[in-house]
Design an enzyme around this catalytic site. Structure first.
Site, PDB file in Angstrom:
ATOM      1  N   THR A  39     -91.915  18.420 -34.352  1.00 30.21           N
ATOM      2  CA  THR A  39     -91.841  16.955 -34.352  1.00 30.21           C
ATOM      3  C   THR A  39     -90.493  16.576 -33.746  1.00 30.21           C
ATOM      4  OG1 THR A  39     -90.697  16.786 -36.468  1.00 30.21           O
ATOM      5  CG2 THR A  39     -93.108  16.939 -36.554  1.00 30.21           C
ATOM      6  N   ASP A  62     -99.397  22.656 -36.999  1.00 30.88           N
ATOM      7  CA  ASP A  62     -99.137  21.466 -37.818  1.00 30.88           C
ATOM      8  C   ASP A  62     -99.732  21.708 -39.210  1.00 30.88           C
ATOM      9  OD1 ASP A  62     -99.241  18.921 -38.993  1.00 30.88           O
ATOM     10  OD2 ASP A  62     -99.422  17.951 -37.024  1.00 30.88           O
ATOM     11  N   GLU A  87     -91.407  15.846 -43.487  1.00 27.41           N
ATOM     12  CA  GLU A  87     -90.690  14.665 -43.004  1.00 27.41           C
ATOM     13  C   GLU A  87     -89.549  14.502 -43.989  1.00 27.41           C
ATOM     14  OE1 GLU A  87     -91.021  12.891 -40.371  1.00 27.41           O
ATOM     15  OE2 GLU A  87     -92.875  13.762 -39.624  1.00 27.41           O
ATOM     16  N   GLU A 133     -83.699  14.506 -54.900  1.00 29.32           N
ATOM     17  CA  GLU A 133     -84.144  13.102 -54.944  1.00 29.32           C
ATOM     18  C   GLU A 133     -85.365  12.915 -55.843  1.00 29.32           C
ATOM     19  OE1 GLU A 133     -84.144  10.821 -51.408  1.00 29.32           O
ATOM     20  OE2 GLU A 133     -82.411  11.853 -50.581  1.00 29.32           O
ATOM     21  N   TYR A 156     -90.106   8.980 -49.558  1.00 30.06           N
ATOM     22  CA  TYR A 156     -89.785  10.394 -49.297  1.00 30.06           C
ATOM     23  C   TYR A 156     -89.697  11.162 -50.611  1.00 30.06           C
ATOM     24  CZ  TYR A 156     -86.694  14.453 -48.711  1.00 30.06           C
ATOM     25  OH  TYR A 156     -86.154  15.710 -48.776  1.00 30.06           O
ATOM     26  N   LEU A 196     -76.460  10.824 -42.284  1.00 29.41           N
ATOM     27  CA  LEU A 196     -75.130  10.200 -42.285  1.00 29.41           C
ATOM     28  C   LEU A 196     -74.082  10.945 -41.457  1.00 29.41           C
ATOM     29  CD1 LEU A 196     -73.375   7.871 -43.612  1.00 29.41           C
ATOM     30  CD2 LEU A 196     -72.668   9.601 -45.240  1.00 29.41           C
ATOM     31  N   ASP A 286     -78.193  -3.219 -46.965  1.00 27.12           N
ATOM     32  CA  ASP A 286     -78.413  -2.005 -47.747  1.00 27.12           C
ATOM     33  C   ASP A 286     -79.812  -1.427 -47.500  1.00 27.12           C
ATOM     34  OD1 ASP A 286     -77.748  -0.008 -49.470  1.00 27.12           O
ATOM     35  OD2 ASP A 286     -77.247  -1.315 -51.149  1.00 27.12           O
ATOM     36  N   GLY A 289     -84.077   0.048 -52.255  1.00 22.29           N
ATOM     37  CA  GLY A 289     -84.267   1.083 -53.289  1.00 22.29           C
ATOM     38  C   GLY A 289     -83.226   2.184 -53.231  1.00 22.29           C
TER      39      GLY A 289
HETATM   40  P1  NAD Z   1     -85.685  18.414 -40.732  1.00 17.90           P
HETATM   41  O1  NAD Z   1     -86.302  17.047 -40.632  1.00 17.90           O
HETATM   42  O2  NAD Z   1     -84.440  18.705 -39.986  1.00 17.90           O
HETATM   43  O3  NAD Z   1     -86.760  19.516 -40.270  1.00 17.90           O
HETATM   44  C1  NAD Z   1     -88.098  19.463 -40.656  1.00 17.90           C
HETATM   45  C2  NAD Z   1     -88.858  20.478 -39.825  1.00 17.90           C
HETATM   46  O4  NAD Z   1     -90.240  20.424 -40.239  1.00 17.90           O
HETATM   47  C3  NAD Z   1     -88.837  20.193 -38.312  1.00 17.90           C
HETATM   48  O5  NAD Z   1     -88.625  21.379 -37.597  1.00 17.90           O
HETATM   49  C4  NAD Z   1     -90.223  19.635 -38.029  1.00 17.90           C
HETATM   50  O6  NAD Z   1     -90.673  19.892 -36.707  1.00 17.90           O
HETATM   51  C5  NAD Z   1     -91.066  20.367 -39.071  1.00 17.90           C
HETATM   52  N1  NAD Z   1     -92.279  19.627 -39.401  1.00 17.90           N
HETATM   53  C6  NAD Z   1     -92.373  18.311 -39.738  1.00 17.90           C
HETATM   54  N2  NAD Z   1     -93.660  17.978 -39.925  1.00 17.90           N
HETATM   55  C7  NAD Z   1     -94.387  19.118 -39.730  1.00 17.90           C
HETATM   56  C8  NAD Z   1     -95.779  19.415 -39.789  1.00 17.90           C
HETATM   57  N3  NAD Z   1     -96.673  18.471 -40.059  1.00 17.90           N
HETATM   58  N4  NAD Z   1     -96.166  20.684 -39.561  1.00 17.90           N
HETATM   59  C9  NAD Z   1     -95.251  21.667 -39.263  1.00 17.90           C
HETATM   60  N5  NAD Z   1     -93.933  21.421 -39.166  1.00 17.90           N
HETATM   61  C10 NAD Z   1     -93.516  20.160 -39.400  1.00 17.90           C
HETATM   62  O7  NAD Z   1     -85.524  18.680 -42.282  1.00 17.90           O
HETATM   63  P2  NAD Z   1     -84.361  19.441 -43.077  1.00 17.90           P
HETATM   64  O8  NAD Z   1     -83.301  18.475 -43.354  1.00 17.90           O
HETATM   65  O9  NAD Z   1     -84.081  20.704 -42.399  1.00 17.90           O
HETATM   66  O10 NAD Z   1     -85.134  19.727 -44.452  1.00 17.90           O
HETATM   67  C11 NAD Z   1     -85.933  20.888 -44.612  1.00 17.90           C
HETATM   68  C12 NAD Z   1     -86.534  20.894 -46.002  1.00 17.90           C
HETATM   69  O11 NAD Z   1     -85.495  20.871 -46.964  1.00 17.90           O
HETATM   70  C13 NAD Z   1     -87.401  19.678 -46.298  1.00 17.90           C
HETATM   71  O12 NAD Z   1     -88.491  20.105 -47.057  1.00 17.90           O
HETATM   72  C14 NAD Z   1     -86.502  18.763 -47.097  1.00 17.90           C
HETATM   73  O13 NAD Z   1     -87.258  17.964 -47.976  1.00 17.90           O
HETATM   74  C15 NAD Z   1     -85.662  19.778 -47.851  1.00 17.90           C
HETATM   75  N6  NAD Z   1     -84.305  19.319 -48.220  1.00 17.90           N
HETATM   76  C16 NAD Z   1     -83.471  18.773 -47.271  1.00 17.90           C
HETATM   77  C17 NAD Z   1     -82.167  18.433 -47.644  1.00 17.90           C
HETATM   78  C18 NAD Z   1     -81.195  17.854 -46.648  1.00 17.90           C
HETATM   79  O14 NAD Z   1     -80.087  17.461 -47.031  1.00 17.90           O
HETATM   80  N7  NAD Z   1     -81.517  17.797 -45.368  1.00 17.90           N
HETATM   81  C19 NAD Z   1     -81.746  18.615 -48.968  1.00 17.90           C
HETATM   82  C20 NAD Z   1     -82.646  19.156 -49.904  1.00 17.90           C
HETATM   83  C21 NAD Z   1     -83.920  19.525 -49.512  1.00 17.90           C
HETATM   84  O1  DAU Z   2     -80.268  14.648 -51.655  1.00 21.51           O
HETATM   85  C1  DAU Z   2     -80.994  15.444 -50.775  1.00 21.51           C
HETATM   86  C2  DAU Z   2     -81.517  14.589 -49.642  1.00 21.51           C
HETATM   87  O2  DAU Z   2     -80.394  14.245 -48.836  1.00 21.51           O
HETATM   88  C3  DAU Z   2     -82.578  15.282 -48.802  1.00 21.51           C
HETATM   89  O3  DAU Z   2     -83.691  15.555 -49.598  1.00 21.51           O
HETATM   90  C4  DAU Z   2     -82.991  14.410 -47.607  1.00 21.51           C
HETATM   91  O4  DAU Z   2     -83.906  15.115 -46.793  1.00 21.51           O
HETATM   92  C5  DAU Z   2     -81.742  14.083 -46.819  1.00 21.51           C
HETATM   93  O5  DAU Z   2     -82.091  13.191 -45.779  1.00 21.51           O
HETATM   94  C6  DAU Z   2     -80.671  13.452 -47.710  1.00 21.51           C
HETATM   95  O6  DAU Z   2     -81.055  12.124 -48.119  1.00 21.51           O
HETATM   96  P1  DAU Z   2     -80.014  10.902 -48.113  1.00 21.51           P
HETATM   97  O7  DAU Z   2     -80.784   9.651 -48.020  1.00 21.51           O
HETATM   98  O8  DAU Z   2     -79.036  11.022 -49.219  1.00 21.51           O
HETATM   99  O9  DAU Z   2     -79.237  11.230 -46.729  1.00 21.51           O
HETATM  100  P2  DAU Z   2     -78.723  10.267 -45.561  1.00 21.51           P
HETATM  101  O10 DAU Z   2     -77.880  11.119 -44.682  1.00 21.51           O
HETATM  102  O11 DAU Z   2     -79.809   9.472 -44.951  1.00 21.51           O
HETATM  103  O12 DAU Z   2     -77.762   9.262 -46.337  1.00 21.51           O
HETATM  104  C7  DAU Z   2     -76.649   9.701 -47.083  1.00 21.51           C
HETATM  105  C8  DAU Z   2     -76.000   8.464 -47.701  1.00 21.51           C
HETATM  106  O13 DAU Z   2     -75.426   7.666 -46.649  1.00 21.51           O
HETATM  107  C9  DAU Z   2     -76.977   7.547 -48.416  1.00 21.51           C
HETATM  108  O14 DAU Z   2     -76.340   6.966 -49.550  1.00 21.51           O
HETATM  109  C10 DAU Z   2     -77.302   6.468 -47.391  1.00 21.51           C
HETATM  110  C11 DAU Z   2     -76.008   6.343 -46.612  1.00 21.51           C
HETATM  111  N1  DAU Z   2     -76.157   5.971 -45.193  1.00 21.51           N
HETATM  112  C12 DAU Z   2     -77.010   6.702 -44.410  1.00 21.51           C
HETATM  113  C13 DAU Z   2     -77.184   6.389 -43.087  1.00 21.51           C
HETATM  114  C14 DAU Z   2     -78.147   7.173 -42.220  1.00 21.51           C
HETATM  115  C15 DAU Z   2     -75.429   4.907 -44.663  1.00 21.51           C
HETATM  116  O15 DAU Z   2     -74.625   4.257 -45.373  1.00 21.51           O
HETATM  117  N2  DAU Z   2     -75.619   4.592 -43.349  1.00 21.51           N
HETATM  118  C16 DAU Z   2     -76.481   5.273 -42.535  1.00 21.51           C
HETATM  119  O16 DAU Z   2     -76.615   4.905 -41.338  1.00 21.51           O
END
Ligand code: NAD
Ligand code: DAU
Length: 348
Positions: A39, A62, A87, A133, A156, A196, A286, A289
Site C-alpha cells: 500500500t 493482500d 492500516e 492504543e 484505528y 509525528l 485538534d 477524540g
Molecule cells: P506501516 O503503516 O508503516 O506499515 C504497514 C504495512 O502493512 C505496509 O507495508 C503495508 O503495505 C502493509 N499492508 C497494509 N495493508 C495491507 C493488506 N491489506 N495486506 C497486506 N499488507 C498490507 O505500519 P507500522 O507503523 O510499521 O506498524 C506495523 C504494525 O505495528 C501495525 O500492526 C501497527 O498497528 C503496529 N504498531 C505500530 C506502532 C507504531 O508506532 N508505528 C506501535 C505499536 C504497534
Molecule cells: O501508540 C502506538 C501508536 O502510535 C501506533 O499504534 C500507531 O500505529 C502510530 O501511528 C502511533 O499513533 P499516534 O497517533 O500516537 O502517532 P502520530 O505520530 O500520528 O502522533 C503522535 C502524537 O503527535 C499524537 O498526540 C498526535 C500528534 N500529532 C501528530 C501529527 C501527525 C500532531 O500534533 N501533529 C501531527 O501532524
C-alpha cells in the site's frame, strides 16, 4: 534439518522492515517470507540491504483476499506467523474507518483462518503485533498494564482491539497457539512521513509549518524501532503461549516538548541559528477524540523475558535525524505525488 518457514506480514512497512531485517540476518536457518500488499505505506526500498539474502522471500498479497491467502498457505505450509500488516495511521482512520476494519479486522481473521486450515498450526505460533492504543487514554498519572481493560477511542484503535480479541478467541476456541504484544509509539528510520517525528523532520528540512494538534500537551511514550524489533524477536522465541506483553520505552514526552527538542537538534544539524526551526511551530485544530496520554508498564517483558530498551532517547533521535538527512532521496520519493494530496487534505 527441517528449515522453519516464518511468515511476516507487513514486512515492507516501517516496523515490519526492521523485523524482517533482524530475522533474515539473525536466523539463516529460517526461511523468511515477507507478505505485503505494498500500500502507500509499504516500500521495498526499505529492504534493499536484505533482498538478495538466500533466506528472504517476498510475496505480494493482500490479507483482505481470503482465497489468495488460502492458496499461499497451502503452497508454503508456514510454520509460524508474525502479523504486522495493518492500516496504522490514526488520522487516516478518522477519514476512512472502513478500510481499517477491512484490513485490520477482516484481514487478521483471514490470516487466522488460513493458518488454522492449511498449517500444522498447533505446532506453530501466531504472533499478533498490536498497540497500546487498545487501552484508550490515561489521565496525568498511571501506566498501561497487560490487564488494563480495553477502551479504544479511535477507529484505528478499535480495529486493533478487535483483531486482538479475534486472536485470543482463536486461542480459546480452536487451541491456536498465540501471543500478542502491545507497543507504544515507535520512531526511527523508514517511518512514513505522516507520523509525528518523520513528518516534522521533513517539514523542518523544507521550512514548512509544524502542525501541532491542539495545545500540544498530549503525551506519548517513544521507543526506538530497532528496540521494538528486538522485543518482537524475544517474544517470538521466549514468550509463554497465550500471553500478552506490553512493550514501551519508559520515555514519556509531551508533544510540544518533543517538537522543541527536535527543532533544536535539527537547527544544529542544518547549521541554522538557535530558535529558527521553532518559528515553524503552528498550533492547529485538534485531532478528534485525541487520546491525552499513553504510558507503558513494560516490567513484565523485562522480568519474564529479559528485554529492555537499549538506546537512550537522545541517541535514538540523533540516529533518526541523521538517517533522514542522509536519505533525502527516500523521503523525496515518498513525498512526491499522492503524498501531497494526503497532506493538503489533512492540513488544509
Ligand atoms: P506501516 O503503516 O508503516 O506499515 C504497514 C504495512 O502493512 C505496509 O507495508 C503495508 O503495505 C502493509 N499492508 C497494509 N495493508 C495491507 C493488506 N491489506 N495486506 C497486506 N499488507 C498490507 O505500519 P507500522 O507503523 O510499521 O506498524 C506495523 C504494525 O505495528 C501495525 O500492526 C501497527 O498497528 C503496529 N504498531 C505500530 C506502532 C507504531 O508506532 N508505528 C506501535 C505499536 C504497534
Ligand atoms: O501508540 C502506538 C501508536 O502510535 C501506533 O499504534 C500507531 O500505529 C502510530 O501511528 C502511533 O499513533 P499516534 O497517533 O500516537 O502517532 P502520530 O505520530 O500520528 O502522533 C503522535 C502524537 O503527535 C499524537 O498526540 C498526535 C500528534 N500529532 C501528530 C501529527 C501527525 C500532531 O500534533 N501533529 C501531527 O501532524
Amino acid at each position: 534439518m527441517n528449515r522453519k518457514k516464518i511468515l511476516i506480514t507487513g514486512g515492507a512497512g516501517f516496523i515490519g522492515s526492521h523485523v524482517v531485517r533482524l530475522f533474515v540476518t539473525s536466523y539463516p536457518n529460517y526461511d523468511i517470507y515477507n507478505l505485503d500488499a505494498l500500500t502507500y505505506a509499504g516500500n521495498l526500498e526499505n529492504l534493499k540491504d536484505v533482498e538478495q539474502a538466500s533466506n528472504y522471500n517476498f510475496v505480494k498479497a493482500d490479507i483482505t483476499d481470503a482465497s489468495d491467502l488460502n492458496k499461499l498457505f497451502k503452497l508454503y505450509n508456514f510454520d509460524s506467523v508474525i502479523h504486522l500488516a495493518a492500516e496504522s495511521h490514526v488520522d487516516r482512520s478518522i477519514e476512512d474507518p472502513l478500510s481499517f476494519a477491512k484490513t485490520n479486522v477482516l484481514g487478521t481473521i483471514n490470516l487466522l483462518e488460513s493458518f488454522k486450515m492449511y498449517s500444522d498450526f498447533k505446532k506453530g505460533l501466531f504472533y499478533h503485533i498490536s498497540t497500546d492504543e487498545v487501552y484508550g487514554t490515561l489521565g496525568e498519572t498511571g501506566l498501561f498494564k497487560e490487564n488494563t481493560s480495553y477502551d479504544p477511542n479511535s477507529p484505528y484503535a478499535a480495529s486493533k482491539a478487535s483483531s486482538d480479541h479475534f486472536v485470543r478467541a482463536y486461542g480459546e476456541t480452536y487451541g491456536l497457539p498465540f501471543v500478542i504484544s502491545n507497543c507504544s509509539n515507535n520512531y526511527g528510520s523508514f517511518q512514513f512521513p505522516e507520523k509525528l517525528i518523520p513528518l516534522f523532520i521533513n517539514n523542518i528540512i523544507n521550512l514548512k509549518p509544524l502542525p501541532v494538534y491542539g495545545d500540544g500537551n498530549y503525551t506519548r511514550d517513544w521507543l526506538f524501532v530497532v528496540d521494538h524489533a528486538k522485543a518482537i524477536d524475544t517474544v517470538f522465541h521466549k514468550a509463554k503461549i497465550g500471553e500478552t506483553y506490553n512493550i514501551g520505552g519508559h520515555n514519556e514526552w509531551k508533544n510540544i516538548d518533543l517538537v522543541k527538542l527536535l527543532c533544536s537538534k535539527m537547527n544544529k544539524h542544518l547549521n541554522r541559528a538557535a530558535g529558527e526551526s521553532e518559528k515553524l511551530i503552528t498550533f492547529v485544530k485538534d485531532r478528534p477524540g485525541h487520546d491525552l496520554r499513553y504510558a507503558i508498564d513494560a516490567s513484565k517483558i523485562e522480568r519474564e523475558l529479559g528485554w529492555k530498551p537499549s538506546l537512550t532517547f537522545d541517541s535514538g533521535l540523533e540516529k533518526t535525524i541523521a538517517w533522514y538527512l542522509e536519505n533525502e532521496t527516500w523521503l523525496n520519493h515518498l513525498t512526491s505525488g499522492k503524498y501531497q494530496e494526503y497532506y493538503d487534505g489533512q492540513y488544509k
